[in-house]
Design a protein around this motif. Structure first.
Motif, PDB file in Angstrom:
ATOM      1  N   HIS A   1      -6.387   7.565  -2.609  1.00  0.00           N
ATOM      2  CA  HIS A   1      -6.339   7.353  -4.057  1.00  0.00           C
ATOM      3  C   HIS A   1      -5.040   7.915  -4.618  1.00  0.00           C
ATOM      4  CE1 HIS A   1     -10.700   6.691  -3.676  1.00  0.00           C
ATOM      5  NE2 HIS A   1     -10.744   7.835  -3.008  1.00  0.00           N
TER       6      HIS A   1
ATOM      7  N   SER B   1       0.833  -1.187   0.000  1.00  0.00           N
ATOM      8  CA  SER B   1       0.000   0.000   0.000  1.00  0.00           C
ATOM      9  C   SER B   1       0.874   1.246   0.000  1.00  0.00           C
ATOM     10  CB  SER B   1      -0.906   0.021   1.235  1.00  0.00           C
ATOM     11  OG  SER B   1      -1.462   1.308   1.411  1.00  0.00           O
ATOM     12  N   LYS B   2       0.722   2.045  -1.028  1.00  0.00           N
ATOM     13  CA  LYS B   2       1.475   3.298  -1.126  1.00  0.00           C
ATOM     14  C   LYS B   2       1.230   4.164   0.113  1.00  0.00           C
ATOM     15  CE  LYS B   2       1.172   7.684  -3.472  1.00  0.00           C
ATOM     16  NZ  LYS B   2       2.579   7.981  -3.297  1.00  0.00           N
TER      17      LYS B   2
ATOM     18  N   GLU C   1      -4.099   6.029 -14.986  1.00  0.00           N
ATOM     19  CA  GLU C   1      -4.208   4.924 -14.039  1.00  0.00           C
ATOM     20  C   GLU C   1      -4.645   5.450 -12.680  1.00  0.00           C
ATOM     21  OE1 GLU C   1      -1.218   1.530 -12.075  1.00  0.00           O
ATOM     22  OE2 GLU C   1      -0.464   2.958 -13.564  1.00  0.00           O
TER      23      GLU C   1
ATOM     24  N   GLU D   1      -5.059   4.051  -8.525  1.00  0.00           N
ATOM     25  CA  GLU D   1      -4.926   3.011  -7.505  1.00  0.00           C
ATOM     26  C   GLU D   1      -5.635   3.514  -6.249  1.00  0.00           C
ATOM     27  OE1 GLU D   1      -0.817   2.183  -6.863  1.00  0.00           O
ATOM     28  OE2 GLU D   1      -0.452   1.508  -8.916  1.00  0.00           O
ATOM     29  N   SER D   2      -6.582   2.716  -5.749  1.00  0.00           N
ATOM     30  CA  SER D   2      -7.343   3.113  -4.561  1.00  0.00           C
ATOM     31  C   SER D   2      -7.316   2.002  -3.524  1.00  0.00           C
ATOM     32  CB  SER D   2      -8.804   3.415  -4.928  1.00  0.00           C
ATOM     33  OG  SER D   2      -8.907   4.503  -5.820  1.00  0.00           O
ATOM     34  N   ASP D   3      -7.254   2.389  -2.256  1.00  0.00           N
ATOM     35  CA  ASP D   3      -7.453   1.451  -1.164  1.00  0.00           C
ATOM     36  C   ASP D   3      -8.113   2.211  -0.030  1.00  0.00           C
ATOM     37  OD1 ASP D   3      -5.483   2.823   0.262  1.00  0.00           O
ATOM     38  OD2 ASP D   3      -3.905   1.375  -0.195  1.00  0.00           O
TER      39      ASP D   3
END
Length: 250
Positions: free
Chosen positions: A170, A5-6, A162, A164-166
């Motif tokens: 985001h 996870s970033k 692109e 990326e979500s968690d």
């Protein structure tokens, strides 16, 4: 990046940055002054300055500090800084790119070389690890701004490549030349300014690190970022969530 996870990385880094906030503000000031000196103090016509100020504000840099940094450029008494990029290999052969703003190239090159050597790595020639990365724009928003589907649709409509979500937030990626237009379009669409927006080197095939390797890599990054001339550090590594959480607790 698979398995990482970033935003947990950001959380770990934030813990270290909070301890040296004054140094972080100094780096923001330097970037703001350089941006204003190069492109003028009007943020509407100077995208680099606009992004530098937005990043500083997102990290709670006082308004007075920001205005002083811009005024320094307007007054013509700002130091002359050179933008220098260094490439090398960190522990476990991790490719590392270091971006600096310096008023003394020899001093900065010597400092960076010494830091790499003490970390068990080595400074290389220009371009030696650049092929491991893509130069892209990165925009981040907290998860509270929108759900994953809404952010995905808004980002693609704005011209992003692109998303990326968690649960933590985001990350939106763009072509480097599209960063400024996508930032503006997203702010208009979502009614909210980005948490951060910047050009980054995104690793193509990051190497997964275990806890020992991650500790060594974080130590190298911390030491580099503690140098006054270093602005940003990028590496082609991936730290799994459980390892990052363990590091954050140390």
């Amino acid at each position: 990046m698979a398995g990482h996870s970033k935003f947990k990385n950001i959380m770990y880094r934030k813990g270290a940055q909070d301890k040296k906030r004054s140094k972080m503000f100094s780096k923001f000031s330097r970037e703001i002054t350089v941006a204003a000196k190069m492109g003028g103090s009007d943020m509407d016509s100077n995208p680099r300055l606009r992004l530098a100020v937005a990043t500083a504000r997102a990290q709670s840099m006082p308004k007075d500090n920001i205005e002083r940094a811009i005024a320094k450029a307007d007054g013509g008494d700002a130091e002359n800084y050179d933008e220098m990029r260094y490439e090398g290999y960190g522990p476990n052969g991790i490719g590392v790119i270091v971006e600096t703003l310096t008023d003394n190239r020899n001093r900065t090159a010597s400092d960076v070389r010494t830091i790499f050597a003490k970390a068990g790595g080595n400074l290389g020639e220009s371009g030696c690890v650049g092929f491991m990365f893509d130069r892209v724009g990165e925009i981040t928003y907290p998860g509270s701004v929108a759900d994953a589907d809404t952010m995905f649709e808004a980002a693609l409509e704005a011209g992003a490549d692109e998303v990326e979500s968690d649960e933590d937030g985001h990350a939106i990626y763009t072509q480097d030349s599209d960063l400024h237009s996508v930032v503006s379009a997203l702010a208009s669409e979502l009614g909210s300014e980005a948490e951060s927006a910047k050009l980054i080197f995104k690793p193509k095939e990051p190497l997964v690190l275990d806890q020992e390797g991650a500790e060594k890599m974080m130590r190298l990054i911390d030491t580099l970022e503690d140098n006054d001339d270093v602005q940003t550090v990028f590496g082609n590594y991936d730290i799994p969530d459980d390892v990052m959480e363990a590091l954050a607790q140390e």
